[in-house]
Scaffold this active site. Structure first.
Site, PDB file in Angstrom:
ATOM      1  N   ASP A 331      18.567  16.141  -6.096  1.00 19.36           N
ATOM      2  CA  ASP A 331      20.162  15.777  -6.393  1.00 19.36           C
ATOM      3  C   ASP A 331      20.727  15.118  -5.408  1.00 19.36           C
ATOM      4  OD1 ASP A 331      20.044  17.314  -8.641  1.00 19.36           O
ATOM      5  OD2 ASP A 331      20.423  19.158  -7.931  1.00 19.36           O
ATOM      6  N   LYS A 358      19.370  13.191 -15.553  1.00 18.06           N
ATOM      7  CA  LYS A 358      20.365  14.192 -14.989  1.00 18.06           C
ATOM      8  C   LYS A 358      21.599  14.139 -15.605  1.00 18.06           C
ATOM      9  CE  LYS A 358      17.590  15.482 -11.756  1.00 18.06           C
ATOM     10  NZ  LYS A 358      17.225  17.086 -12.123  1.00 18.06           N
TER      11      LYS A 358
HETATM   12  C1  S3P Z   1      17.991  22.795 -10.641  1.00 18.74           C
HETATM   13  C2  S3P Z   1      16.827  22.075 -10.731  1.00 18.74           C
HETATM   14  C3  S3P Z   1      16.921  20.556 -10.765  1.00 18.74           C
HETATM   15  C4  S3P Z   1      18.393  20.077 -10.077  1.00 18.74           C
HETATM   16  C5  S3P Z   1      19.571  20.884 -10.760  1.00 18.74           C
HETATM   17  C6  S3P Z   1      19.318  22.270 -10.225  1.00 18.74           C
HETATM   18  C7  S3P Z   1      17.822  24.555 -10.768  1.00 18.74           C
HETATM   19  O1  S3P Z   1      16.817  20.196 -12.048  1.00 18.74           O
HETATM   20  O2  S3P Z   1      18.529  18.687 -10.405  1.00 18.74           O
HETATM   21  O3  S3P Z   1      20.688  20.363 -10.338  1.00 18.74           O
HETATM   22  O4  S3P Z   1      18.769  25.171 -10.381  1.00 18.74           O
HETATM   23  O5  S3P Z   1      16.818  24.929 -11.196  1.00 18.74           O
HETATM   24  P1  S3P Z   1      15.149  19.786 -12.740  1.00 18.74           P
HETATM   25  O6  S3P Z   1      14.545  20.958 -12.663  1.00 18.74           O
HETATM   26  O7  S3P Z   1      15.488  19.320 -13.944  1.00 18.74           O
HETATM   27  O8  S3P Z   1      14.839  18.833 -11.714  1.00 18.74           O
END
Ligand code: S3P
Length: 456
Positions: A331, A358
């Site tokens: 992120d 995203k």
């Molecule tokens: C998150 C995982 C990430 C991240 C998101 C929060 C989480 O996404 O980008 O802001 O809380 O598990 P991805 O699992 O799709 O990479």
């Protein structure tokens, strides 16, 4: 909420050093999980420092729709949750609207997949564009079924109906993309399946689900293997209410810390920030770029390491960020791109394919925003290459249209930080989405001495 509200533009201006010590709102990932597990567990869960951003409030509302008691104590800001135990979620009487929250939507699909209930999910325009097949595919293996929009284009999109399994079976699954959301959805479905659910991940993504499941009393075994990590969760545990102290979100602290590093004369400290090693790739990268991060008051809260982080203005240098580091800073690329714009020399960020899915297509949103600020940036395959200015980037020429944020909070905050450090101001088209993860962002920047004007 932000999705339907008229856009609110904002402009940040250079010329003010930032100084002071601040706290940032609670970790978004940990906040979602505390309400999900607290709303499932028997007995009372007490959450201190919950992120009261729109995303997390959507999760609270969805859990309430499924029978959890979740209340906020007005006087203290403490949140209290009570559930009915694993397997006892109630069918929601209405659509679950998760707003902008990918984590909320995907993890709740996991929770519901192994309950014999039907639920309909929707979200804002950003969430309705995001791929859900990555979670529905493994959840079907538990016996859940999904009816979703997007079939004609081979996609699985919201709105979507999940028909939870009546007789769920445990699953063994190799997560094909580095995603904590996919891993967590499978583990949460495994909670209500008999036997052991096993997840393998090649690259270590954030492990807040594993830590919190253990904290609430689940039996979870994490082992390193030749192929990465194997996580085994024993199904149908008795989860009991716990106390959770949510650390400040490192992904939110990142905006203040990078601002402190790139705005001349600054000296910024952020208290009580999460230091989970699966989240600290940005800090490692900033150190490689020449930053000194002064870490103090280190401790552990609910299994999560935390500490204070201080930085001062530093002339950073460009670096190469390897693809293997992406999961631990997924992120943080938008704000790293701002740091890279101010650095001396070229920064190459490798392996950013996941950024395309995203809250917006972040890879292209970053590249376009940088171009609007006079910074040379190119996308080569899945890599982003930023030519640093070795000082303040140009910023926006008068008459340049506002940077499009596409309902993406991190794009909005990153380019507002850019405007604090650039030679000229920077305008973004809409700061509405910032409230999803960082309510009070503009006020905090002002507390540090930064100038942001809200409105046209
Ligand atoms: C998150 C995982 C990430 C991240 C998101 C929060 C989480 O996404 O980008 O802001 O809380 O598990 P991805 O699992 O799709 O990479």
């Amino acid at each position: 909420m932000s999705s339907a509200a008229p856009p609110v533009p904002a402009t940040s201006r250079p010329g003010h050093a930032l100084s002071g010590t601040i706290g940032v709102p609670g970790d978004k990932s940990i906040s979602h999980r505390s309400l999900m597990l607290g709303g499932l567990a028997v007995g009372e869960t007490v959450v201190h420092g919950l992120l009261e951003g729109e995303d997390v409030l959507r999760t609270a509302a969805a859990m309430r729709q499924m029978g959890a008691e979740i209340v906020r104590e007005e006087k203290t800001g403490i949140w209290r949750a009570r559930g009915r135990g694993v397997g006892a979620l109630v069918e929601p009487a209405d659509v679950l609207d998760l707003g902008n929250a990918g984590t909320g939507a995907r993890l709740l699909m996991g929770l519901i997949a192994a309950h014999p209930i039907v639920a309909v999910f929707t979200g804002d325009a950003s969430l309705r564009r995001r791929p859900m097949g990555r979670v529905t595919a493994p959840l079907e293996k538990f016996g859940a079924r999904f009816v979703a929009r997007g079939r004609a284009e081979g996609k699985v999109l919201l709105p979507l109906t999940v028909i939870g399994a009546s007789d769920p079976v445990p699953v063994e699954y190799v997560v094909p993309v580095p995603s904590a959301q996919v891993k967590s959805a499978v583990l949460l479905a495994g909670l209500n399946a008999p036997g052991t659910t096993i997840v393998h991940e090649k690259e270590g993504t954030r492990d807040h689900s594993e830590l919190m499941l253990r904290h609430f009393g689940a039996e979870i075994d994490v082992t390193r293997t030749d192929q990465g990590t194997r996580i085994a969760l024993k199904g149908q545990p008795e989860l009991t209410g716990r106390e959770v102290r949510v650390p400040g979100d490192p992904s939110s602290a990142a905006f203040a810390l990078v601002a402190g590093l790139v705005v001349p004369g600054s000296d910024v400290r952020v208290r009580n920030v999460g230091l989970n090693p699966r989240r600290t790739g940005l800090y490692q990268t900033l150190r490689e770029m020449g930053a000194t991060l002064d870490i103090g008051n280190a401790s552990t809260q609910a299994g999560e390491p935390v500490g204070d982080i201080g930085v001062r203005f530093t002339q950073l240098s460009g670096v190469e960020v390897p693809a293997a580091r992406a999961p631990s800073m997924i992120d943080e690329y938008p704000i790293l791109a701002v740091a890279a714009s101010c650095a001396k020399g070229r920064t190459v960020m490798r392996g950013l394919n996941e950024l395309r899915v995203k809250e917006s297509d972040r890879l292209s949103a970053i590249a376009r925003g940088l171009a609007a600020c006079g910074v040379k940036a190119t996308i080569e395959g899945d890599d982003l290459i930023v030519e640093g200015n070795g000082g303040p980037p140009p910023g926006m020429e008068a008459g340049t249209p506002a940077i499009k944020t596409h309902l993406d909070h991190r794009i909005a905050m990153s380019f507002l930080v850019m405007g604090l450090a650039a030679a000229r101001p920077v305008t973004v088209d809409d700061i509405g989405a910032i409230a999803t993860s960082f309510p009070g962002f503009v006020e905090l920047v002002r507390t540090l001495g930064g100038e942001i004007k809200v409105g046209a």
